[in-house]
Design a protein around this motif. Structure first.
Motif, short mmCIF file in Angstrom:
data_model
loop_
_atom_site.label_atom_id
_atom_site.label_comp_id
_atom_site.label_asym_id
_atom_site.label_seq_id
_atom_site.Cartn_x
_atom_site.Cartn_y
_atom_site.Cartn_z
N MET A 88 44.18 3.14 -72.41
CA MET A 88 44.60 2.39 -73.58
C MET A 88 44.48 0.88 -73.35
O MET A 88 45.04 0.33 -72.41
N ASN A 89 43.75 0.20 -74.26
CA ASN A 89 43.58 -1.25 -74.15
C ASN A 89 44.74 -2.01 -74.78
O ASN A 89 44.94 -3.18 -74.47
N SER A 90 45.48 -1.37 -75.68
CA SER A 90 46.59 -2.04 -76.35
C SER A 90 47.81 -2.10 -75.43
O SER A 90 48.06 -1.18 -74.65
N LEU A 91 48.55 -3.19 -75.56
CA LEU A 91 49.78 -3.37 -74.80
C LEU A 91 50.96 -3.07 -75.71
O LEU A 91 51.21 -3.81 -76.66
N PRO A 92 51.72 -1.97 -75.49
CA PRO A 92 52.90 -1.68 -76.31
C PRO A 92 54.07 -2.59 -75.91
O PRO A 92 54.37 -2.75 -74.73
N ILE A 93 54.73 -3.17 -76.91
CA ILE A 93 55.85 -4.09 -76.70
C ILE A 93 57.02 -3.60 -77.56
O ILE A 93 56.88 -3.43 -78.77
N TYR A 94 58.18 -3.38 -76.94
CA TYR A 94 59.34 -2.81 -77.63
C TYR A 94 60.38 -3.90 -77.85
O TYR A 94 60.71 -4.66 -76.93
N LEU A 95 60.85 -3.99 -79.10
CA LEU A 95 61.66 -5.12 -79.54
C LEU A 95 63.00 -4.70 -80.10
O LEU A 95 63.14 -3.59 -80.63
N ASN A 96 63.96 -5.59 -79.98
CA ASN A 96 65.26 -5.46 -80.65
C ASN A 96 65.41 -6.67 -81.56
O ASN A 96 65.69 -7.79 -81.11
N ALA A 97 65.19 -6.45 -82.86
CA ALA A 97 65.21 -7.55 -83.82
C ALA A 97 66.60 -8.15 -83.99
O ALA A 97 66.74 -9.22 -84.59
N ASN A 98 67.62 -7.48 -83.47
CA ASN A 98 69.00 -7.98 -83.61
C ASN A 98 69.45 -8.82 -82.43
O ASN A 98 70.61 -9.24 -82.37
N SER A 99 68.55 -9.06 -81.49
CA SER A 99 68.90 -9.79 -80.27
C SER A 99 68.31 -11.20 -80.30
O SER A 99 67.26 -11.43 -80.92
N HIS A 100 68.96 -12.12 -79.62
CA HIS A 100 68.41 -13.47 -79.53
C HIS A 100 67.22 -13.50 -78.58
O HIS A 100 66.42 -14.45 -78.59
N LYS A 101 67.07 -12.46 -77.74
CA LYS A 101 65.88 -12.30 -76.90
C LYS A 101 65.26 -10.94 -77.26
O LYS A 101 65.56 -9.92 -76.65
N PRO A 102 64.38 -10.91 -78.27
CA PRO A 102 63.94 -9.63 -78.87
C PRO A 102 63.18 -8.69 -77.94
O PRO A 102 63.34 -7.49 -78.03
N ILE A 103 62.33 -9.22 -77.04
CA ILE A 103 61.53 -8.30 -76.22
C ILE A 103 62.43 -7.55 -75.24
O ILE A 103 63.14 -8.16 -74.44
N LEU A 104 62.37 -6.21 -75.31
CA LEU A 104 63.14 -5.37 -74.40
C LEU A 104 62.32 -5.01 -73.16
O LEU A 104 62.78 -5.17 -72.03
N PHE A 105 61.10 -4.50 -73.40
CA PHE A 105 60.22 -4.15 -72.29
C PHE A 105 58.81 -3.94 -72.82
O PHE A 105 58.58 -3.85 -74.03
N GLU B 241 56.33 9.27 -73.89
CA GLU B 241 56.76 9.67 -75.22
C GLU B 241 56.88 8.44 -76.13
O GLU B 241 56.46 8.47 -77.29
N ALA B 242 57.43 7.36 -75.60
CA ALA B 242 57.55 6.13 -76.38
C ALA B 242 56.18 5.52 -76.65
O ALA B 242 55.95 4.93 -77.71
N ALA B 243 55.26 5.66 -75.70
CA ALA B 243 53.93 5.06 -75.84
C ALA B 243 53.08 5.77 -76.88
O ALA B 243 52.12 5.20 -77.40
N GLU B 244 53.42 7.02 -77.19
CA GLU B 244 52.61 7.78 -78.15
C GLU B 244 52.52 7.08 -79.51
O GLU B 244 51.48 7.13 -80.17
N SER B 245 53.58 6.43 -79.92
CA SER B 245 53.58 5.76 -81.22
C SER B 245 52.70 4.52 -81.23
O SER B 245 52.43 3.97 -82.29
N ALA B 246 52.27 4.07 -80.05
CA ALA B 246 51.36 2.91 -79.98
C ALA B 246 49.90 3.33 -80.14
O ALA B 246 49.03 2.47 -80.23
N LEU B 247 49.63 4.62 -80.18
CA LEU B 247 48.26 5.10 -80.31
C LEU B 247 47.87 5.15 -81.78
O LEU B 247 47.71 6.21 -82.37
N SER B 248 47.73 3.97 -82.38
CA SER B 248 47.49 3.89 -83.82
C SER B 248 46.03 3.71 -84.17
O SER B 248 45.67 3.66 -85.34
N GLN B 249 45.15 3.58 -83.17
CA GLN B 249 43.73 3.46 -83.44
C GLN B 249 43.11 4.84 -83.66
O GLN B 249 43.78 5.87 -83.59
#
Length: 775
Positions: free
Chosen positions: A279-296, A592-600
């Motif tokens: 996979m060439n895409s980099l999955p990035i997981y966010l918390n929009a309710n945090s002052h530091k949104p990127i989780l991992f 399992e979390a990365a599966e949702s990043a396979l949008s191509q």
């Protein structure tokens, strides 16, 4: 001669084998045959007419239910059909003979061959070579667990309190198909309580005895054999799931399994594993309710280059692309999904390096797109990215082991972003301005902040597989097996595991259940009972060293609480065994979390007869524009048509030539192109597709004219094409599925190996239509 050629005549003579005129009957039936042939036939009849003492036991050889049947003081284990065949053979031979024995085995083998043929997926030979089977990767399977066809009496209670007697038709760890005695309409979606009456009587297991298990009604229908309800398991009862799982495993040779489920699952798992690796895409997981949104973020060997591109002054700059203020703006454009372009570059001023990044929306709003691009793309590290952003909530699809706890960080995820590098020349808009403008206007896009804390980057394929902290500690124990009590000591421990060494080495079977008494530790604890703690043997090492995993929830809670207190109160005494890398969640959850990043759209390339060929494809259900394009002239949703990649002899340029060049030049392959697809409707309202590459246009101006013309007609689709090599999917990933398939349909396991081991490249297609035409 071949005795089988005279089978019908031999069967005619068998009843007369013991008669006085048997020899004369042979002469009459085989008149004209040589004496040597008559002798061989007589010997064959003598052989198969001999009394037989061999027992026929089909319990481990067939998938149908077997029972005991006694003939001539011999008890056989037969299916109902095999019993009828044996009774017929005994009637012919007059007793249980070698011929009767062979006739039953021959009949069973014939039935198994028929079942294997029926189980083989029908392969439709399509004249259109552009049609490929679509294999879903991101777990939108309607059936999430293997079914076993098993009939057992149950009692079902509906929400209105009405109780029905019913029987199971098939069972799995996630659902049931049940048969009711009469057809009666029920409300879909309601909760139904199921009592496994027969299983409760046969297996005195606390997981089902006096238990009412909650299921949800998802479908009901009348079939040829009766009225059936389809149910999904709703209860969170690990003990019940484990019981069903063990029951299916123990009886999978006795009852028929859904082999096609394992066949489909094996292909999906192997391709998904290879796709996540490539996979060439980099999955990035966010918390929009945090002052530091990127989780991992999730890294593999390919997309780690994106992370390297976003490092500046030895700092990860990606958190500032998704700062609290920027994310808020991006989410305002997500309806519900945002797909946009991100541009970035770095420059050096007075010995200091600066990174700048801007989204399409930011540049459009500030009217600085022309300046940013003209100034930035002259830099060596100019980058263009395809960014997607959508809401996302992690939901576990599979059942996890007791110790594979859901990470707390997963509960905080609100959104998922993907970042994909784009290296093709996509900028087509004419800008007549001659001056570049003042570069100082771009200072607002400089990343000036410092990263707060550490942003985790988890590896999708880690070398370090440890789940939790481990501590070295020596302490006396007693290990109990079913037949012995063994002395030993702890080597190291974690909350859910032990490494022990026995004083007297003994062979402990892998996966066997043992109990541990912590002799020394019990002396220092009055709060916890540290005896009869259940563990399971995971593996062994030389000199009587064994690795154990906690085996029950009660034992886990006891040891988790005890060891936590022990380590906290003795911080200087217990030193953690250092990890080779940062601790991260269990790998299966990351996948399992990365599966949702396979949008191509993904197309898998295999080599057949020395030439590359697209063998499989996978397009996510929510990739609607790609699904619509590649479903062109397909008969069903399980097919994709890659005519958009192959018409106008494109496939030679997009696939064959790059792979050949990579082989001859022995250079890394990372082939990218932009494809312009024109959809044409003729006078008969039939659509056709024409595809072009950049080099197909006479000039930049002719390409612009083509794009502008067909943009107005709303018939243009622009794709980013990337071809990269991959290693053949690993059979180790699907070893458990192959083991099951091999038991029932060897040809299917062979077919899987033939299909996936030839795959050597992957094509990723990203729809860039809106980003290019709207830019």
């Amino acid at each position: 001669m071949n005795v089988k050629d005279y089978q019908s005549q031999i069967e005619t003579l068998i009843p007369f084998y013991n008669s006085a005129d048997f020899n004369s009957m042979i002469d009459k039936v085989f008149f004209g045959e040589s004496n040597s042939d008559k002798f061989l036939i007589k010997m064959e009849i003598s052989r198969i007419a001999k009394p037989c003492t061999r027992i026929i036991d089909l319990r481990e050889k067939v998938i149908e239910k077997t029972a005991q049947y006694t003939y001539f003081n011999l008890t056989h284990y037969l299916t109902t059909a095999a019993d009828k065949e044996l009774a017929t053979a005994i009637k012919v031979y007059g007793e249980y003979t070698v011929g009767a024995y062979e006739q039953v085995l021959g009949y069973v083998q014939k039935i198994k061959q028929q079942q294997s043929t029926e189980a083989t997926p029908k392969i439709t030979t399509d004249i259109n070579q552009n049609i490929t089977e679509n294999i879903q990767l991101n777990n939108h399977r309607k059936q999430t667990a293997a079914r076993m066809f098993f009939v057992s009496k149950i009692e079902v209670t509906f929400e209105d309190g009405v109780v029905y007697q019913a029987t199971t038709s098939n069972i799995s760890i996630s659902g049931l198909k049940i048969k009711l005695l009469e057809q009666r309409s029920h409300l879909d979606g309601q909760l139904i309580q199921v009592s496994f009456t027969t299983l409760s009587n046969e297996y005195k297991d606390k997981a089902i005895v006096d238990q009412k298990i909650n299921y949800r009604l998802v479908k009901q229908q009348q079939e040829k054999t009766g009225f059936y309800l389809y149910l999904n398991l709703e209860d969170d009862k690990p003990e019940f799931v484990q019981f069903i799982k063990s029951f299916i495993r123990a009886n999978q040779h006795k009852y028929k399994l859904d082999v096609l489920y394992y066949f489909r699952l094996a292909r999906e798992k192997s391709l998904k594993n290879s796709t996540l690796m490539a996979m060439n895409s980099l999955p990035i997981y966010l918390n929009a309710n945090s002052h530091k949104p990127i989780l991992f973020m999730l890294r593999n060997a390919v997309n780690k280059d994106i992370l390297n591109d976003w490092r500046c002054e030895n700092t990860n700059q990606l958190p500032f692309l998704f700062s609290e203020s920027r994310l808020k703006k991006l989410l305002s454009f997500a309806k519900p999904k945002l797909v946009t372009t991100v541009y970035s570059f770095t420059y050096i001023s007075e010995g200091e390096e600066f990174l700048l990044s801007a989204t399409e929306e930011e540049l459009q709003q500030d009217n600085l797109k022309h300046l940013f691009i003209e100034y930035g793309r002259s830099k060596a590290n100019w980058r263009c990215y395809h960014l997607t952003l959508q809401s996302y909530t992690y939901q576990a699809i599979k059942s996890y082991q007791l110790t594979d706890i859901r990470p707390q960080i997963f509960n905080d995820i609100t959104h998922l972003a993907t970042l994909t590098s784009i290296s093709t020349k996509e900028i087509i808009k004419i800008d007549t301005r001659s001056e570049k403008g003042n570069p100082n206007l771009l200072n607002k896009y400089v990343h000036r902040e410092k990263e707060e804390g550490f942003t985790p980057v988890y590896d999708l394929f880690p070398e370090e597989l440890r789940k939790e902290e481990r501590y070295r500690y020596s302490s006396s124990i007693t290990l109990h097996t079913s037949d012995a009590a063994l002395a030993g000591k702890v080597v190291d421990f974690s909350n859910s595991g032990l490494k022990i060494q026995l004083d007297t080495p003994k062979l402990l079977t892998r996966r066997s259940l043992v109990t541990i008494d912590f002799l020394d530790l019990q002396k220092i604890s009055t709060q916890f009972t540290l005896k009869n703690i259940e563990y399971r043997v995971i593996s062994s090492s030389p000199k009587g060293v064994y690795h154990l995993q906690i085996a029950s929830r009660e034992s886990y809670m006891t040891m988790y609480q005890f060891f936590s207190v022990l380590v906290v109160k003795n911080p200087t005494h217990f030193k953690e065994i250092p990890l080779k890398s940062h601790k991260q969640p269990v790998t299966t959850r990351l996948h399992e979390a990365a599966e949702s990043a396979l949008s191509q759209a993904f197309f898998y390339v295999s080599t057949q007869n020395g030439r590359p060929k697209i063998s499989f494809s996978s397009i996510a259900e929510d990739a609607k524009t790609l699904k619509q394009l590649f479903n062109f002239e397909c008969k069903n949703e399980n097919q994709n048509n890659h005519i958009a990649l192959s018409n106008n002899k494109l496939l030679d340029r997009l696939l064959t030539a790059p792979l050949r060049a990579a082989c001859t030049q022995q250079e890394p392959l990372n082939f990218e192109r932009t494809i312009y697809i024109n959809k044409i409707q003729n006078d008969s309202n039939k659509w056709s597709i024409e595809s072009y590459l950049d080099e197909d246009f006479e000039s930049q101006q002719s390409k612009r004219d083509f794009v502008i013309k067909h943009k107005k007609l709303n018939q243009l689709q622009i794709l980013h094409y990337r071809l990269t090599p991959i290693e053949a999917p690993s059979l180790k990933v699907i070893s458990s599925e192959l083991n099951v398939i091999s038991c029932y349909a060897m040809h299917l396991s062979k077919r899987i190996e033939d299909e996936i081991l030839n795959i050597n490249a992957i094509i990723e297609i990203t729809d860039r239509t809106e980003q290019i035409l709207g830019g």
